[in-house]
Design an enzyme around this catalytic site. Structure first.
Site, PDB file in Angstrom:
ATOM      1  CB  THR A 100      37.937  -5.306 -11.427  1.00 44.68           C
ATOM      2  OG1 THR A 100      38.174  -4.667 -12.575  1.00 44.68           O
ATOM      3  CG2 THR A 100      38.946  -5.376 -10.438  1.00 44.68           C
TER       4      THR A 100
ATOM      5  CB  SER B 291      45.435   0.630 -10.396  1.00 42.84           C
ATOM      6  OG  SER B 291      44.328   0.390  -9.707  1.00 42.84           O
TER       7      SER B 291
ATOM      8  CE1 TYR C 203      38.439  -1.228  -6.936  1.00 45.71           C
ATOM      9  CE2 TYR C 203      39.302  -1.035  -9.268  1.00 45.71           C
ATOM     10  CZ  TYR C 203      38.359  -1.314  -8.388  1.00 45.71           C
ATOM     11  OH  TYR C 203      37.362  -2.375  -8.751  1.00 45.71           O
ATOM     12  CG  HIS C 204      42.532  -2.416 -11.455  1.00 49.00           C
ATOM     13  ND1 HIS C 204      42.714  -1.033 -11.469  1.00 49.00           N
ATOM     14  CD2 HIS C 204      41.299  -2.651 -11.890  1.00 49.00           C
ATOM     15  CE1 HIS C 204      41.648  -0.620 -12.226  1.00 49.00           C
ATOM     16  NE2 HIS C 204      40.840  -1.574 -12.729  1.00 49.00           N
TER      17      HIS C 204
ATOM     18  CE  LYS D 126      37.128  -4.113  -6.520  1.00 54.29           C
ATOM     19  NZ  LYS D 126      35.549  -4.309  -6.707  1.00 54.29           N
TER      20      LYS D 126
HETATM   21  N1  USQ Z   1      40.960   6.117 -20.228  1.00 58.11           N
HETATM   22  C1  USQ Z   1      41.163   7.234 -20.969  1.00 58.11           C
HETATM   23  N2  USQ Z   1      40.597   8.296 -21.145  1.00 58.11           N
HETATM   24  C2  USQ Z   1      39.783   8.892 -19.919  1.00 58.11           C
HETATM   25  C3  USQ Z   1      39.739   7.760 -18.990  1.00 58.11           C
HETATM   26  C4  USQ Z   1      40.215   6.512 -18.980  1.00 58.11           C
HETATM   27  O1  USQ Z   1      41.847   6.761 -22.421  1.00 58.11           O
HETATM   28  O2  USQ Z   1      39.611   9.834 -20.063  1.00 58.11           O
HETATM   29  C5  USQ Z   1      41.413   4.773 -20.371  1.00 58.11           C
HETATM   30  C6  USQ Z   1      42.012   4.254 -19.403  1.00 58.11           C
HETATM   31  O3  USQ Z   1      43.469   4.678 -19.355  1.00 58.11           O
HETATM   32  C7  USQ Z   1      42.006   2.779 -19.204  1.00 58.11           C
HETATM   33  C8  USQ Z   1      40.651   2.780 -19.771  1.00 58.11           C
HETATM   34  O4  USQ Z   1      40.184   3.857 -20.479  1.00 58.11           O
HETATM   35  O5  USQ Z   1      42.909   2.523 -19.900  1.00 58.11           O
HETATM   36  C9  USQ Z   1      39.373   2.188 -18.845  1.00 58.11           C
HETATM   37  O6  USQ Z   1      39.530   3.313 -17.800  1.00 58.11           O
HETATM   38  P1  USQ Z   1      38.442   3.704 -16.800  1.00 58.11           P
HETATM   39  O7  USQ Z   1      38.728   4.728 -15.973  1.00 58.11           O
HETATM   40  O8  USQ Z   1      37.303   3.534 -17.387  1.00 58.11           O
HETATM   41  O9  USQ Z   1      38.455   2.214 -15.906  1.00 58.11           O
HETATM   42  P2  USQ Z   1      39.379   1.825 -14.762  1.00 58.11           P
HETATM   43  O10 USQ Z   1      40.106   2.759 -14.059  1.00 58.11           O
HETATM   44  O11 USQ Z   1      39.939   0.696 -15.323  1.00 58.11           O
HETATM   45  O12 USQ Z   1      38.191   1.317 -13.726  1.00 58.11           O
HETATM   46  C10 USQ Z   1      36.794   1.112 -13.759  1.00 58.11           C
HETATM   47  C11 USQ Z   1      35.936   1.232 -12.480  1.00 58.11           C
HETATM   48  C12 USQ Z   1      36.620   0.246 -11.594  1.00 58.11           C
HETATM   49  C13 USQ Z   1      36.342  -1.161 -12.308  1.00 58.11           C
HETATM   50  C14 USQ Z   1      37.229  -1.311 -13.587  1.00 58.11           C
HETATM   51  C15 USQ Z   1      36.959  -2.524 -14.662  1.00 58.11           C
HETATM   52  O13 USQ Z   1      36.251   2.706 -12.022  1.00 58.11           O
HETATM   53  O14 USQ Z   1      36.077   0.171 -10.529  1.00 58.11           O
HETATM   54  O15 USQ Z   1      37.061  -2.182 -11.457  1.00 58.11           O
HETATM   55  O16 USQ Z   1      36.621  -0.013 -14.514  1.00 58.11           O
HETATM   56  S1  USQ Z   1      38.272  -2.897 -15.511  1.00 58.11           S
HETATM   57  O17 USQ Z   1      38.869  -1.651 -16.144  1.00 58.11           O
HETATM   58  O18 USQ Z   1      38.030  -4.031 -16.350  1.00 58.11           O
HETATM   59  O19 USQ Z   1      39.347  -3.221 -14.487  1.00 58.11           O
END
Ligand code: USQ
Length: 383
Positions: free
Chosen positions: A144, A179, A181-182, A185
Site C-alpha cells: 500500500t 495505522s 493495518y498499514h 504491510k
Molecule cells: N477519509 C475521509 N472521509 C471518509 C473516509 C476517509 O476524509 O469518509 C480520508 C481518510 O482520513 C484518509 C483518506 O480519506 O486520509 C483515504 O482513506 P481511505 O479510507 O479511502 O483509505 P485507507 O484507510 O488509507 O485505506 C484504503 C484501503 C487499504 C489500502 C489503502 C491505500 O482500505 O486497503 O491499502 O486505501 S493508501 O491509502 O494509499 O494507503
C-alpha cells in the site's frame, strides 16, 4: 499460466480472478471469508449482496465458459496453504489475503491482533510455501502507498539513494504508516526483502493507493459478478463512500481539514497493473517495488468533484467537514513517483466527470439498499 489468487473473494481478488480466467489462464481463487465475517460482525455489509465464492465461480462459468477453481482455505495456516501449492503448482501467486481495513485494525486489542496475525502469518507462510514447493513462482504482493506515510519529501518508487558521511548506498524508502493495518504491510515488505536477499525469491510488491469503482468488464456480464462494494467506515474507501453519500443525501464526510492527499486508482486499473506485473516476472533474487496509482487528490478535491457531478445530476450534494477520527496530517506535502507501471504499459482510466457520472448512476439504481447507519465513522484512532 497457473495463477493462484490469495484473497480471491475480496473487492480486488474476485475481479482479478475473473480477469485472468478470461485471458485463458488457469486460475485458483483461495479465500477463508475473513472479510465477509468481519463485515457481518461489524454491520458493514456491502451495498450489493454477493453470492459466495463458489457460487460466483459457478455463475461466471455459466455466463463466460471460463472456469475459476476455488478453495476455502486459510493462508495463515501453513498446512492448508502448502496443500494448495502441492496440488496446483502455481507459476504466479497474487497475494491479497490480508485484513485490508485501517479502521478495523484500530478498534481494540482483538481487532489489532487479528489483523497483525492474519497479515503477517499469511505473508510468512506464502514465502515458505514458495521456497519449499514452487521456488520459481513469482509472488505479486499487494502492498500500500500508506506504507510510506506522508513524508515532507518526494516519495520514490520503493527505494532511495542515501549519501552519508561521503558514502552512498540504496535502501528501502523510509516507511512510517498511519495505522496498524498499514504497518503490517510495512512489515510484509521487510519480510519479503529479507527472503528475496536470502533465498533468491522473485517478488513484485505493489504499493497501491485507495481504489474506487463498482464494475469491471467481466462483472458487466451478470450483476451477480459485481465486486463487494462497501460504503461503510470500516471497508469503504473514501471515493466509494462519497459516491454513496451523494446518492443517500448525506453530506460528504470530509475528515478534518480535508487536505489529506493520496494516490488513487480505478478498480479497472488495479486489474491492468496486476496483469502487467504477472506478465513480466522479475528475476530470481529481485524485489521490484511499483507505486500503483494514477492520480493524486486531496479529500477536499474528491468531495468537490463528486459534489459537482452529483449536482449536475440533480442530487443536491452537500459537503461537511467532521472531526477526524484518525491520527493523520490534514495539510501536508505529497508528491509520489509512479513511473514504473506507466512505462510497463498501463493505460489509466482517470476519474473524469463521465466516470463519476457512471458510478453515481450505478448507485442511484440501488438507492433503496443504502443503510445510512453504516455511513458515519465509528472508529477513533486514539480511543
Ligand atoms: N477519509 C475521509 N472521509 C471518509 C473516509 C476517509 O476524509 O469518509 C480520508 C481518510 O482520513 C484518509 C483518506 O480519506 O486520509 C483515504 O482513506 P481511505 O479510507 O479511502 O483509505 P485507507 O484507510 O488509507 O485505506 C484504503 C484501503 C487499504 C489500502 C489503502 C491505500 O482500505 O486497503 O491499502 O486505501 S493508501 O491509502 O494509499 O494507503
Amino acid at each position: 499460466m497457473k495463477i493462484m489468487i490469495l484473497g480471491g473473494d475480496g473487492y480486488l481478488g474476485w475481479p482479478t480472478a475473473m480477469a485472468f480466467a478470461s485471458k485463458g489462464h488457469e486460475v485458483i481463487a483461495v479465500d477463508n471469508y475473513l472479510r465477509r465475517n468481519i463485515a457481518l460482525e461489524t454491520s458493514s455489509e456491502p451495498l450489493i449482496p454477493c453470492p459466495n465464492l463458489i457460487e460466483r465461480a459457478d455463475i461466471f462459468q455459466a455466463v463466460s465458459n471460463y472456469k475459476i477453481k476455488t478453495a476455502i482455505a486459510d493462508c495463515a495456516d501453513y498446512l492448508q496453504l502448502t496443500n494448495l501449492f502441492r496440488d496446483f503448482h502455481p507459476d504466479a501467486v497474487i497475494h491479497y489475503a490480508e485484513q485490508p481495513s485501517a479502521p478495523y485494525s484500530m478498534i481494540d486489542f482483538q481487532t489489532a491482533q487479528k489483523t497483525f496475525s492474519n497479515n503477517l502469518n499469511a505473508t510468512f507462510n506464502l514465502i515458505w510455501a514458495v521456497k519449499e514447493f514452487a521456488p520459481e513462482c513469482h509472488i505479486v504482493k499487494l502492498g500500500t502507498m500508506g506504507e510510506y506515510g506522508t513524508p515532507d519529501i518526494d516519495i520514490e518508487e520503493g527505494w532511495i539513494d542515501i549519501e552519508h558521511n561521503g558514502r552512498k548506498d540504496t535502501f528501502l524508502y523510509p516507511r512510517q504508516a498511519g495505522s496498524l493495518y498499514h504497518t503490517t504491510k510495512v512489515l510484509d515488505t521487510d519480510l519479503l526483502w529479507f527472503y528475496v536477499r536470502t533465498y533468491g525469491l522473485r517478488v513484485t510488491d505493489l504499493m497501491q493507493g485507495p481504489v474506487y469503482g463498482l464494475s469491471t468488464a467481466e462483472s458487466d456480464l451478470d450483476t451477480r459478478l459485481l465486486p463487494n462494494f462497501h460504503y461503510d467506515d470500516i471497508f469503504g474507501t473514501v471515493v466509494n463512500r462519497f459516491l454513496v453519500q451523494a446518492v443517500a443525501g448525506v453530506p460528504l464526510t470530509v475528515y478534518g481539514k480535508g487536505g489529506q492527499t493520496r494516490g488513487y486508482l480505478n478498480l479497472k486499473d488495479t486489474l491492468q497493473c496486476v496483469e502487467l506485473a504477472v506478465d513480466s516476472p522479475v528475476k530470481k533474487g529481485e524485489l521490484r517495488i511499483l507505486n500503483q496509482f494514477t492520480e493524486q487528490f486531496s479529500v477536499n478535491h474528491l468531495a468537490e468533484k463528486v459534489q459537482a457531478v452529483g449536482n449536475k445530476m440533480g442530487l443536491k450534494v452537500k459537503i461537511e467537514a467532521i472531526e477526524n477520527p484518525r491520527k493523520e496530517k490534514e495539510d501536508h506535502y505529497y508528491n509520489a513517483k509512479h513511473h514504473g507501471l506507466m512505462e510497463m504499459g498501463l493505460k489509466p482510466h482517470y476519474m473524469t466527470d463521465e466516470v463519476v457520472t457512471k458510478m453515481l448512476e450505478e448507485i442511484i439504481i440501488r438507492k433503496d439498499q443504502i443503510d445510512p447507519k453504516k455511513i458515519m465513522p465509528r472508529v477513533k484512532w486514539n480511543n
